[in-house]
Scaffold this motif. Structure first.
Motif, PDB file in Angstrom:
ATOM      1  N   GLY A   1       0.851  -1.183   0.000  1.00  0.00           N
ATOM      2  CA  GLY A   1       0.000   0.000   0.000  1.00  0.00           C
ATOM      3  C   GLY A   1       0.882   1.226   0.000  1.00  0.00           C
ATOM      4  O   GLY A   1       2.040   1.166   0.430  1.00  0.00           O
TER       5      GLY A   1
ATOM      6  N   TYR B   1      -1.388  -2.050  11.021  1.00  0.00           N
ATOM      7  CA  TYR B   1      -0.512  -2.200   9.866  1.00  0.00           C
ATOM      8  C   TYR B   1       0.192  -0.882   9.535  1.00  0.00           C
ATOM      9  O   TYR B   1      -0.307   0.205   9.858  1.00  0.00           O
ATOM     10  CB  TYR B   1      -1.310  -2.660   8.641  1.00  0.00           C
ATOM     11  CG  TYR B   1      -2.039  -3.950   8.885  1.00  0.00           C
ATOM     12  CD1 TYR B   1      -1.431  -5.172   8.645  1.00  0.00           C
ATOM     13  CD2 TYR B   1      -3.341  -3.958   9.400  1.00  0.00           C
ATOM     14  CE1 TYR B   1      -2.088  -6.362   8.898  1.00  0.00           C
ATOM     15  CE2 TYR B   1      -4.010  -5.132   9.654  1.00  0.00           C
ATOM     16  CZ  TYR B   1      -3.383  -6.337   9.399  1.00  0.00           C
ATOM     17  OH  TYR B   1      -4.038  -7.505   9.661  1.00  0.00           O
TER      18      TYR B   1
ATOM     19  N   THR C   1       1.729   0.683   6.006  1.00  0.00           N
ATOM     20  CA  THR C   1       1.904   0.462   4.574  1.00  0.00           C
ATOM     21  C   THR C   1       3.281   0.957   4.135  1.00  0.00           C
ATOM     22  O   THR C   1       3.825   1.905   4.698  1.00  0.00           O
ATOM     23  CB  THR C   1       0.808   1.159   3.763  1.00  0.00           C
ATOM     24  OG1 THR C   1       0.838   2.562   4.023  1.00  0.00           O
ATOM     25  CG2 THR C   1      -0.556   0.600   4.122  1.00  0.00           C
TER      26      THR C   1
ATOM     27  N   THR D   1       4.759   0.525   0.433  1.00  0.00           N
ATOM     28  CA  THR D   1       5.168   0.489  -0.972  1.00  0.00           C
ATOM     29  C   THR D   1       5.783   1.826  -1.375  1.00  0.00           C
ATOM     30  O   THR D   1       5.164   2.883  -1.186  1.00  0.00           O
ATOM     31  CB  THR D   1       3.960   0.194  -1.876  1.00  0.00           C
ATOM     32  OG1 THR D   1       3.342  -1.034  -1.459  1.00  0.00           O
ATOM     33  CG2 THR D   1       4.382   0.083  -3.333  1.00  0.00           C
TER      34      THR D   1
ATOM     35  N   TRP E   1       4.259   2.319  -6.417  1.00  0.00           N
ATOM     36  CA  TRP E   1       2.809   2.466  -6.328  1.00  0.00           C
ATOM     37  C   TRP E   1       2.262   3.236  -7.528  1.00  0.00           C
ATOM     38  O   TRP E   1       1.271   2.819  -8.149  1.00  0.00           O
ATOM     39  CB  TRP E   1       2.417   3.185  -5.038  1.00  0.00           C
ATOM     40  CG  TRP E   1       0.942   3.310  -4.869  1.00  0.00           C
ATOM     41  CD1 TRP E   1       0.158   4.389  -5.152  1.00  0.00           C
ATOM     42  CD2 TRP E   1       0.044   2.296  -4.406  1.00  0.00           C
ATOM     43  NE1 TRP E   1      -1.151   4.121  -4.898  1.00  0.00           N
ATOM     44  CE2 TRP E   1      -1.253   2.846  -4.433  1.00  0.00           C
ATOM     45  CE3 TRP E   1       0.223   0.988  -3.969  1.00  0.00           C
ATOM     46  CZ2 TRP E   1      -2.372   2.118  -4.038  1.00  0.00           C
ATOM     47  CZ3 TRP E   1      -0.900   0.261  -3.569  1.00  0.00           C
ATOM     48  CH2 TRP E   1      -2.179   0.827  -3.612  1.00  0.00           C
TER      49      TRP E   1
ATOM     50  N   PHE F   1      -3.496  -2.023  -5.381  1.00  0.00           N
ATOM     51  CA  PHE F   1      -3.055  -2.872  -4.276  1.00  0.00           C
ATOM     52  C   PHE F   1      -2.733  -4.280  -4.770  1.00  0.00           C
ATOM     53  O   PHE F   1      -1.770  -4.905  -4.324  1.00  0.00           O
ATOM     54  CB  PHE F   1      -4.149  -2.920  -3.203  1.00  0.00           C
ATOM     55  CG  PHE F   1      -3.776  -3.672  -1.963  1.00  0.00           C
ATOM     56  CD1 PHE F   1      -3.056  -3.068  -0.947  1.00  0.00           C
ATOM     57  CD2 PHE F   1      -4.147  -4.997  -1.801  1.00  0.00           C
ATOM     58  CE1 PHE F   1      -2.710  -3.770   0.200  1.00  0.00           C
ATOM     59  CE2 PHE F   1      -3.819  -5.707  -0.656  1.00  0.00           C
ATOM     60  CZ  PHE F   1      -3.091  -5.088   0.342  1.00  0.00           C
TER      61      PHE F   1
END
Length: 414
Positions: free
Chosen positions: A176, A358, A360, A362, A367, A379
């Motif tokens: 993400g 979580y 994220t 990325t 992305w 995603f």
């Protein structure tokens, strides 16, 4: 009730002690030297050394390779922070300058980040101990990927040998766009069961199949029929995933083997669905073997693995509020229960609330280049956990430290 803006302010002050460049060096070193479940000797040693240097009383060798650091700092709540340490049997394909130096072993799930976050938060909170009171317990857990690490630590006396927690916190790196901190109150991750199936046939020469009962064909029918279980036996409003992860049979081209073995994995989110799927698996395996005339009944062995991970809703709301105050309202959202599974919840003694969220990770260029317009499309098109291409952005190192610090400071007395 907590004061989220005050927690955010204190978190920023505490995290000023974090040396970002040094933390990245530590992370890169861990990434270069991944270790599989219950083999995390080097990783555990590096974490233990940092905790000792920060003033923690450190116990190594808990459940073989686990590490527990305790910092007693006066009266107040007992807070447990957990990070898992093991890598995966994956050959890295990221091309990173700090890629794994171990053949076919990689931190493809980001546990190197988890250890780095844990060490950074532990050190920063220790340096700021004059500003809080209570007891901080830092847990480096082995073998999350094999499903045995948390249970092994509990069996080795985790709940008896160390101060009982008032609360337990953990987090996981996720795909993400870097800079978001998803929280889900209540059910956040699914239960997981492994299922071993043995199909017994009658072996023989490949030129004379009529003299055999071919377990390969029978097992192939089982695999095909299992695809109907979730599609036709689980209600649309429920969730389950049934995967055939292994199919082993035979030794040579022209020999029909005497048996075939399947390895299945089931993910479920409630007990009724789990039992219905397990019943269907047994029925299908037994039915196909009977139809094929197998000489012996099949063997179906269920290995319960991870339980459901169910966050304490009130606690999750407080931690999410602290993270919103720290990073901005738009950075925290609820994406609902995931089909992924964890053994994190086993670390919590009965009745102790826990929260798991979580981070994220990325990188922005990855992305932005991913196909798709909507979040869900993109995603699904970026490397995720367990991919040989999984490469979190090191820019999430400091934020991941701060998320743990903020959670701890919602409970440690001022």
């Amino acid at each position: 009730m907590i004061d989220p803006p005050a927690v955010a302010r204190r978190t920023r002050e505490v995290s000023e002690a974090v040396k970002a460049a040094e933390l990245e060096d530590f992370y890169r070193d861990l990434h270069r030297h991944p270790e599989l479940a219950f083999q995390e000797h080097r990783t555990a040693g590096r974490l233990a050394a940092r905790l000792r240097a920060a003033g923690y009383a450190v116990t190594e060798g808990v459940a073989r390779t686990g590490v527990v650091g305790v910092l007693s700092n006066g009266d107040g709540p007992v807070v447990w922070l957990r990070g898992d340490m093991d890598a995966l049997p994956v050959r890295e394909a990221t091309g990173l300058p700090y890629a794994s130096s171990v053949d076919a072993v990689m931190h493809a799930c980001g546990h190197d980040l988890h250890v780095t976050w844990l060490a950074g938060a532990a050190e920063a909170l220790a340096a700021a101990r004059a500003t809080w009171s209570g007891t901080l317990v830092v847990i480096g857990q082995p073998a999350e990927e094999s499903g045995g690490g948390a249970g092994a630590m509990v069996a080795d006396g985790l709940h008896e040998r160390f101060p009982r927690p008032d609360v337990l916190f953990g987090q996981h790196v996720a795909p993400g766009p870097a800079g978001f901190y998803p929280h889900t109150p209540g059910l956040t991750m699914s239960a997981a069961d492994d299922i071993d199936v043995v199909v017994h046939g009658v072996g023989g020469h490949g030129s004379r199949p009529e003299s055999t009962v071919d377990p390969v064909v029978t097992a192939a029918y089982v695999v095909t029929r299992l695809q109907t279980v979730v599609a036709r036996e689980v209600a649309a409003k429920e969730s389950a995933v049934l995967t055939v992860g292994q199919f082993h049979a035979g030794t040579k081209h022209n020999i029909i083997p005497g048996e075939a073995r399947l390895a299945l994995n089931l993910r479920s989110q409630n007990a009724a669905v789990r039992e219905r799927v397990l019943t269907a698996v047994r029925r299908i395996v037994e039915g196909e073997c009977a139809a094929a005339g197998c000489p012996l009944p099949p063997e179906v062995t269920v290995h319960p693995g991870y339980p459901n991970t169910v966050n304490d809703a009130a606690l999750d709301g407080e931690i999410a509020a602290a993270h919103r105050a720290l990073f901005g309202d738009h950075t925290v959202f609820d994406f609902g229960p995931a089909m992924g599974s964890e053994d994190f919840s086993l670390l919590a003694p009965e009745g102790v609330p826990y929260d798991y969220w979580y981070v994220t990770s990325t990188p922005a260029p990855v992305w932005d280049a991913a196909p798709g317009e909507e979040l869900a499309e993109k995603f699904g098109n970026v490397p995720g956990n367990h991919s040989p291409l999984f490469a979190p952005d090191p820019a999430v190192l400091l934020p991941g430290v701060q998320t743990l610090i903020a959670a701890a400071l919602t409970r440690l007395a001022t």
